[in-house]
Design a protein around this motif. Structure first.
Motif, PDB file in Angstrom:
ATOM      1  N   ALA A  99     -21.157  79.877 -39.738  1.00  0.00           N
ATOM      2  CA  ALA A  99     -20.329  80.130 -38.556  1.00  0.00           C
ATOM      3  C   ALA A  99     -18.848  80.041 -38.908  1.00  0.00           C
ATOM      4  O   ALA A  99     -18.033  80.824 -38.443  1.00  0.00           O
ATOM      5  CB  ALA A  99     -20.679  79.139 -37.448  1.00  0.00           C
ATOM      6  N   THR A 103     -15.878  83.211 -38.693  1.00  0.00           N
ATOM      7  CA  THR A 103     -14.667  83.255 -37.860  1.00  0.00           C
ATOM      8  C   THR A 103     -13.548  84.019 -38.558  1.00  0.00           C
ATOM      9  O   THR A 103     -12.566  84.370 -37.931  1.00  0.00           O
ATOM     10  CB  THR A 103     -14.155  81.843 -37.534  1.00  0.00           C
ATOM     11  OG1 THR A 103     -13.864  81.170 -38.754  1.00  0.00           O
ATOM     12  CG2 THR A 103     -15.163  81.057 -36.737  1.00  0.00           C
ATOM     13  N   TRP A 115     -18.920  89.542 -23.439  1.00  0.00           N
ATOM     14  CA  TRP A 115     -19.677  88.525 -22.705  1.00  0.00           C
ATOM     15  C   TRP A 115     -19.478  88.773 -21.224  1.00  0.00           C
ATOM     16  O   TRP A 115     -18.360  88.628 -20.698  1.00  0.00           O
ATOM     17  CB  TRP A 115     -19.214  87.144 -23.147  1.00  0.00           C
ATOM     18  CG  TRP A 115     -19.495  86.962 -24.612  1.00  0.00           C
ATOM     19  CD1 TRP A 115     -20.679  87.202 -25.253  1.00  0.00           C
ATOM     20  CD2 TRP A 115     -18.574  86.565 -25.641  1.00  0.00           C
ATOM     21  NE1 TRP A 115     -20.546  86.970 -26.608  1.00  0.00           N
ATOM     22  CE2 TRP A 115     -19.280  86.577 -26.859  1.00  0.00           C
ATOM     23  CE3 TRP A 115     -17.228  86.197 -25.636  1.00  0.00           C
ATOM     24  CZ2 TRP A 115     -18.685  86.228 -28.063  1.00  0.00           C
ATOM     25  CZ3 TRP A 115     -16.642  85.850 -26.829  1.00  0.00           C
ATOM     26  CH2 TRP A 115     -17.364  85.863 -28.036  1.00  0.00           C
ATOM     27  N   VAL A 131     -14.370  77.842 -30.709  1.00  0.00           N
ATOM     28  CA  VAL A 131     -14.850  77.789 -32.085  1.00  0.00           C
ATOM     29  C   VAL A 131     -13.747  77.311 -33.013  1.00  0.00           C
ATOM     30  O   VAL A 131     -13.916  76.369 -33.779  1.00  0.00           O
ATOM     31  CB  VAL A 131     -15.368  79.168 -32.552  1.00  0.00           C
ATOM     32  CG1 VAL A 131     -15.749  79.113 -34.018  1.00  0.00           C
ATOM     33  CG2 VAL A 131     -16.542  79.612 -31.700  1.00  0.00           C
TER      34      VAL A 131
ATOM     35  N   GLY B 122     -21.801  86.485 -30.133  1.00  0.00           N
ATOM     36  CA  GLY B 122     -21.517  85.058 -30.147  1.00  0.00           C
ATOM     37  C   GLY B 122     -21.644  84.477 -31.547  1.00  0.00           C
ATOM     38  O   GLY B 122     -20.778  83.739 -32.014  1.00  0.00           O
ATOM     39  N   GLN B 123     -22.718  84.865 -32.239  1.00  0.00           N
ATOM     40  CA  GLN B 123     -22.917  84.361 -33.607  1.00  0.00           C
ATOM     41  C   GLN B 123     -21.835  84.893 -34.539  1.00  0.00           C
ATOM     42  O   GLN B 123     -21.289  84.158 -35.357  1.00  0.00           O
ATOM     43  CB  GLN B 123     -24.295  84.777 -34.120  1.00  0.00           C
ATOM     44  CG  GLN B 123     -25.424  84.110 -33.367  1.00  0.00           C
ATOM     45  CD  GLN B 123     -26.776  84.704 -33.694  1.00  0.00           C
ATOM     46  OE1 GLN B 123     -26.901  85.916 -33.856  1.00  0.00           O
ATOM     47  NE2 GLN B 123     -27.787  83.855 -33.769  1.00  0.00           N
ATOM     48  N   PHE B 125     -18.903  85.597 -33.872  1.00  0.00           N
ATOM     49  CA  PHE B 125     -17.617  84.951 -33.622  1.00  0.00           C
ATOM     50  C   PHE B 125     -17.672  83.455 -33.900  1.00  0.00           C
ATOM     51  O   PHE B 125     -16.769  82.719 -33.521  1.00  0.00           O
ATOM     52  CB  PHE B 125     -17.152  85.222 -32.191  1.00  0.00           C
ATOM     53  CG  PHE B 125     -16.547  86.585 -32.039  1.00  0.00           C
ATOM     54  CD1 PHE B 125     -17.354  87.716 -31.975  1.00  0.00           C
ATOM     55  CD2 PHE B 125     -15.182  86.762 -31.998  1.00  0.00           C
ATOM     56  CE1 PHE B 125     -16.801  88.985 -31.873  1.00  0.00           C
ATOM     57  CE2 PHE B 125     -14.620  88.021 -31.891  1.00  0.00           C
ATOM     58  CZ  PHE B 125     -15.435  89.137 -31.820  1.00  0.00           C
ATOM     59  N   GLY B 126     -18.745  83.005 -34.510  1.00  0.00           N
ATOM     60  CA  GLY B 126     -18.787  81.628 -34.988  1.00  0.00           C
ATOM     61  C   GLY B 126     -19.432  80.625 -34.047  1.00  0.00           C
ATOM     62  O   GLY B 126     -19.391  79.433 -34.299  1.00  0.00           O
ATOM     63  N   PHE B 127     -20.047  81.106 -32.957  1.00  0.00           N
ATOM     64  CA  PHE B 127     -20.767  80.160 -32.109  1.00  0.00           C
ATOM     65  C   PHE B 127     -22.112  79.858 -32.753  1.00  0.00           C
ATOM     66  O   PHE B 127     -22.734  80.734 -33.353  1.00  0.00           O
ATOM     67  CB  PHE B 127     -20.985  80.739 -30.707  1.00  0.00           C
ATOM     68  CG  PHE B 127     -19.751  80.737 -29.871  1.00  0.00           C
ATOM     69  CD1 PHE B 127     -19.350  79.589 -29.212  1.00  0.00           C
ATOM     70  CD2 PHE B 127     -18.968  81.876 -29.751  1.00  0.00           C
ATOM     71  CE1 PHE B 127     -18.202  79.568 -28.443  1.00  0.00           C
ATOM     72  CE2 PHE B 127     -17.815  81.874 -28.987  1.00  0.00           C
ATOM     73  CZ  PHE B 127     -17.427  80.720 -28.336  1.00  0.00           C
ATOM     74  N   VAL B 128     -22.539  78.604 -32.595  1.00  0.00           N
ATOM     75  CA  VAL B 128     -23.764  78.202 -33.273  1.00  0.00           C
ATOM     76  C   VAL B 128     -24.417  77.074 -32.468  1.00  0.00           C
ATOM     77  O   VAL B 128     -23.738  76.346 -31.748  1.00  0.00           O
ATOM     78  CB  VAL B 128     -23.440  77.769 -34.726  1.00  0.00           C
ATOM     79  CG1 VAL B 128     -22.582  76.527 -34.745  1.00  0.00           C
ATOM     80  CG2 VAL B 128     -24.685  77.577 -35.554  1.00  0.00           C
ATOM     81  N   GLY B 129     -25.743  77.018 -32.523  1.00  0.00           N
ATOM     82  CA  GLY B 129     -26.477  75.907 -31.927  1.00  0.00           C
ATOM     83  C   GLY B 129     -26.253  75.774 -30.428  1.00  0.00           C
ATOM     84  O   GLY B 129     -26.287  76.751 -29.693  1.00  0.00           O
ATOM     85  N   PHE B 130     -26.023  74.554 -29.987  1.00  0.00           N
ATOM     86  CA  PHE B 130     -25.930  74.282 -28.559  1.00  0.00           C
ATOM     87  C   PHE B 130     -24.708  74.948 -27.926  1.00  0.00           C
ATOM     88  O   PHE B 130     -24.751  75.388 -26.778  1.00  0.00           O
ATOM     89  CB  PHE B 130     -25.899  72.767 -28.314  1.00  0.00           C
ATOM     90  CG  PHE B 130     -25.970  72.421 -26.850  1.00  0.00           C
ATOM     91  CD1 PHE B 130     -27.127  72.667 -26.126  1.00  0.00           C
ATOM     92  CD2 PHE B 130     -24.881  71.862 -26.206  1.00  0.00           C
ATOM     93  CE1 PHE B 130     -27.193  72.376 -24.776  1.00  0.00           C
ATOM     94  CE2 PHE B 130     -24.939  71.559 -24.847  1.00  0.00           C
ATOM     95  CZ  PHE B 130     -26.097  71.818 -24.133  1.00  0.00           C
ATOM     96  N   GLU B 131     -23.608  75.028 -28.698  1.00  0.00           N
ATOM     97  CA  GLU B 131     -22.416  75.718 -28.191  1.00  0.00           C
ATOM     98  C   GLU B 131     -22.721  77.180 -27.890  1.00  0.00           C
ATOM     99  O   GLU B 131     -22.270  77.719 -26.887  1.00  0.00           O
ATOM    100  CB  GLU B 131     -21.273  75.646 -29.212  1.00  0.00           C
ATOM    101  CG  GLU B 131     -20.507  74.356 -29.189  1.00  0.00           C
ATOM    102  CD  GLU B 131     -19.611  74.256 -27.949  1.00  0.00           C
ATOM    103  OE1 GLU B 131     -18.538  74.880 -27.928  1.00  0.00           O
ATOM    104  OE2 GLU B 131     -20.000  73.540 -27.011  1.00  0.00           O
ATOM    105  N   ARG B 135     -22.158  78.293 -24.062  1.00  0.00           N
ATOM    106  CA  ARG B 135     -21.017  79.153 -23.745  1.00  0.00           C
ATOM    107  C   ARG B 135     -21.387  80.623 -23.635  1.00  0.00           C
ATOM    108  O   ARG B 135     -20.772  81.372 -22.887  1.00  0.00           O
ATOM    109  CB  ARG B 135     -19.911  78.985 -24.790  1.00  0.00           C
ATOM    110  CG  ARG B 135     -19.477  77.542 -24.985  1.00  0.00           C
ATOM    111  CD  ARG B 135     -17.989  77.421 -25.148  1.00  0.00           C
ATOM    112  NE  ARG B 135     -17.308  77.838 -23.935  1.00  0.00           N
ATOM    113  CZ  ARG B 135     -16.893  77.009 -22.978  1.00  0.00           C
ATOM    114  NH1 ARG B 135     -17.084  75.722 -23.096  1.00  0.00           N
ATOM    115  NH2 ARG B 135     -16.293  77.471 -21.914  1.00  0.00           N
ATOM    116  N   ILE B 136     -22.386  81.069 -24.394  1.00  0.00           N
ATOM    117  CA  ILE B 136     -22.666  82.502 -24.450  1.00  0.00           C
ATOM    118  C   ILE B 136     -23.967  82.865 -23.725  1.00  0.00           C
ATOM    119  O   ILE B 136     -24.051  83.884 -23.062  1.00  0.00           O
ATOM    120  CB  ILE B 136     -22.752  82.971 -25.932  1.00  0.00           C
ATOM    121  CG1 ILE B 136     -21.478  82.603 -26.684  1.00  0.00           C
ATOM    122  CG2 ILE B 136     -23.040  84.462 -26.022  1.00  0.00           C
ATOM    123  CD1 ILE B 136     -20.214  83.250 -26.156  1.00  0.00           C
TER     124      ILE B 136
END
Lengths: 278, 218
Positions: A99, A103, A115, A131, B122-123, B125-131, B135-136
């Motif tokens: 992740a 970025t 979104w 993030v 989402g992935q 852009f660096g979102f991962v796991g519970f976040e 958020r997404i």
């Protein structure tokens, strides 16, 4: 730092080492080989357009770069740093490590992939705040500057569902830029758009290329590729068939397959040929 | 007959008490089932397949138990495990647990129905796991599921009537006790039915209101 300066940060300094290096990447889905031994190097400030027939593996190549599709073998380096695997190349990165690398790569999707529950401005601010954990006020200023740049500041409080396709895609670009990426990936950014909306998106991409952003663009827009690309990469059946300057590729492609492809897509009349899009 | 309804009217305070209890129980159970259902949905979507599979089996089993029996099992079962709760809490617990299985299923359906590339974005852009979930994924799932969520709330309201068997003082229980005192089954139960119907109308209106908010966000 202004948004323009951030975009410029994508080109300045560090000449020599490529921003992106794809080395011998292979990828199969079951029995279907999608990429075989693909290698590609992108220097800072270059705009590389990836062309090729549908199903040739272009999008998969792009998705391998940020590991949305982990390649079966081969290696990918961003600014010299290995993506997807830990140094040594034997241990896969954990999700959080991956992740963090992601970025630094901005991605623009064919179907926008905004979104839907967030406003335009929130879409642009979401990842930088949550993030990258940058301060909200700073992110907000920068997001507004970026939205102004893509001509959508007046839509900042609208939800994506209320936008046209061209507007959505421009938000998609602003959202990616807000991450201050070192590399931008465009996955057929205009393929899902009505023809009259393509121009506004290409105009934004052209200005990015002019500002020196490093970009890899999978596209079917031949006019754009010819005008903006620093290099054309032609992919067919999962292989890079040729890499050329746009001038050379569009006037005298070296491979037969590229010649056939160009005939079909640009309708360049050759003796006896029937234009595909009559 | 009008005399019967007059008796109901005389005891409107008991009907009202029952209604208020039903409302609170259903609100508590809906929120509880939604939260628990969201957790279950997350597990159902987990990449650890054995975890997802065993949770799936549990959810399927839960959905195949009649609520009446489930309420009995909770009512008599918990004390034998050493857990002693009052009837009201037991009732809410039964409603919550039972409906969380349905909530999990409907949230999962809404989740798998989301456009794949929105989550991939989402992935990317660096979102991962519970976040990534919070958020997404979460809000689009909730907005997509609003209409079926309203449906489930109505189910919860109707299920709550069964709790009369464990002597929770809810609407059916009050109606039942008024009718048995004065022997006015028709009037008493019709009154209760109308109140349930009113309650469901309120839920429907709430769903419509949320629907308007959700519409531009999906």
């Amino acid at each position: 730092m202004t948004a323009d300066a951030n975009i410029a940060a994508g080109l300045g300094g560090g000449a020599g080492r490529p921003v992106l290096e794809v080395r011998d990447v292979c990828k199969s889905f079951g029995p279907l080989t999608v990429l075989s031994d693909v290698s590609l190097t992108v220097a800072r400030g270059e705009t590389v357009c990836v062309l090729g027939p549908s199903g040739s593996g272009k999008s998969t190549l792009l998705r391998c770069v940020n590991w949305l599709e982990p390649p079966d073998s081969g290696a990918i380096f961003l600014d010299g740093e290995r993506i997807g695997m830990r140094p040594g190349g034997h241990v896969a990165m954990r999700d959080r490590e991956l992740a963090r690398v992601r970025t630094r790569i901005g991605m623009v999707f064919q179907h926008f992939a905004l979104w839907p529950h967030l406003t335009v401005l929130q879409n642009v601010m979401e990842a930088p705040i949550h993030v990258q954990r940058r301060p909200r006020a700073e992110v907000r200023d920068e997001a507004e500057t970026l939205l102004a740049k893509v001509g959508l500041l007046d839509k900042k409080d609208a939800f994506p569902a209320r936008l046209s396709g061209g507007q959505k895609q421009r938000v998609g670009i602003a959202r990616a830029l807000a991450m201050r990426p070192t590399l931008m990936l465009f996955d057929e950014p205009t393929s899902a758009l009505d023809p009259e909306l393509v121009g506004e998106v290409l105009a934004v991409m052209k200005s990015l290329a002019r500002d020196g952003m490093t970009m890899v663009v999978v596209t079917h827009e031949m006019g754009f590729a010819r005008e903006v690309a620093s290099r054309i990469v032609f992919v067919d059946h999962g292989r890079i068939v040729e890499t050329d300057s746009p001038e050379r590729f569009f006037t005298a492609p070296s491979s037969e397959r590229a010649r056939q492809f160009l005939q079909r897509y640009t309708g360049t009349p050759t003796a006896g040929a029937v234009p595909a899009f009559a | 007959m009008s005399h019967d309804f007059a008796i109901v009217w005389d005891h409107r305070d008991r009907f009202l008490d029952g209604l208020v209890n039903t409302v609170w129980m259903c609100i508590a159970a809906s929120i509880g089932a939604l939260v628990l259902g969201a957790v279950l949905a997350m597990i159902l979507m987990a990449r650890r397949r054995w975890l997802a599979k065993s949770t799936q089996a549990l959810v399927d089993a839960m959905r195949c138990v009649p609520f009446l029996l489930f309420a009995y099992v909770i009512y008599y079962g918990l004390p034998s495990l050493g857990i002693r709760l009052d009837n009201w809490t037991t009732g809410v617990a039964a409603l919550t647990l039972y409906n969380s299985a349905y909530m999990a299923e409907l949230l999962r359906a809404a989740w798998t129905g989301l456009p794949r590339d929105m989550i991939e974005a989402g992935q990317a852009f660096g979102f991962v796991g519970f976040e990534l979930f919070r958020r997404i994924i979460l809000w689009p799932v909730v907005f997509a599921a609003t209409p079926i969520f309203g449906n489930q709330m109505i189910q919860i309201i109707k299920d709550s009537a069964f709790l009369t068997i464990i002597a929770v003082p809810e609407l059916t229980h009050e109606a039942s006790s008024v009718q048995s005192t004065y022997y006015i089954p028709f009037a008493a139960f019709i009154a209760a039915v109308l109140l349930y119907w009113l309650l469901c109308m309120v839920v429907e209106m709430g769903v419509l209101a949320i629907g308007r908010v959700a519409d531009v966000r999906r």
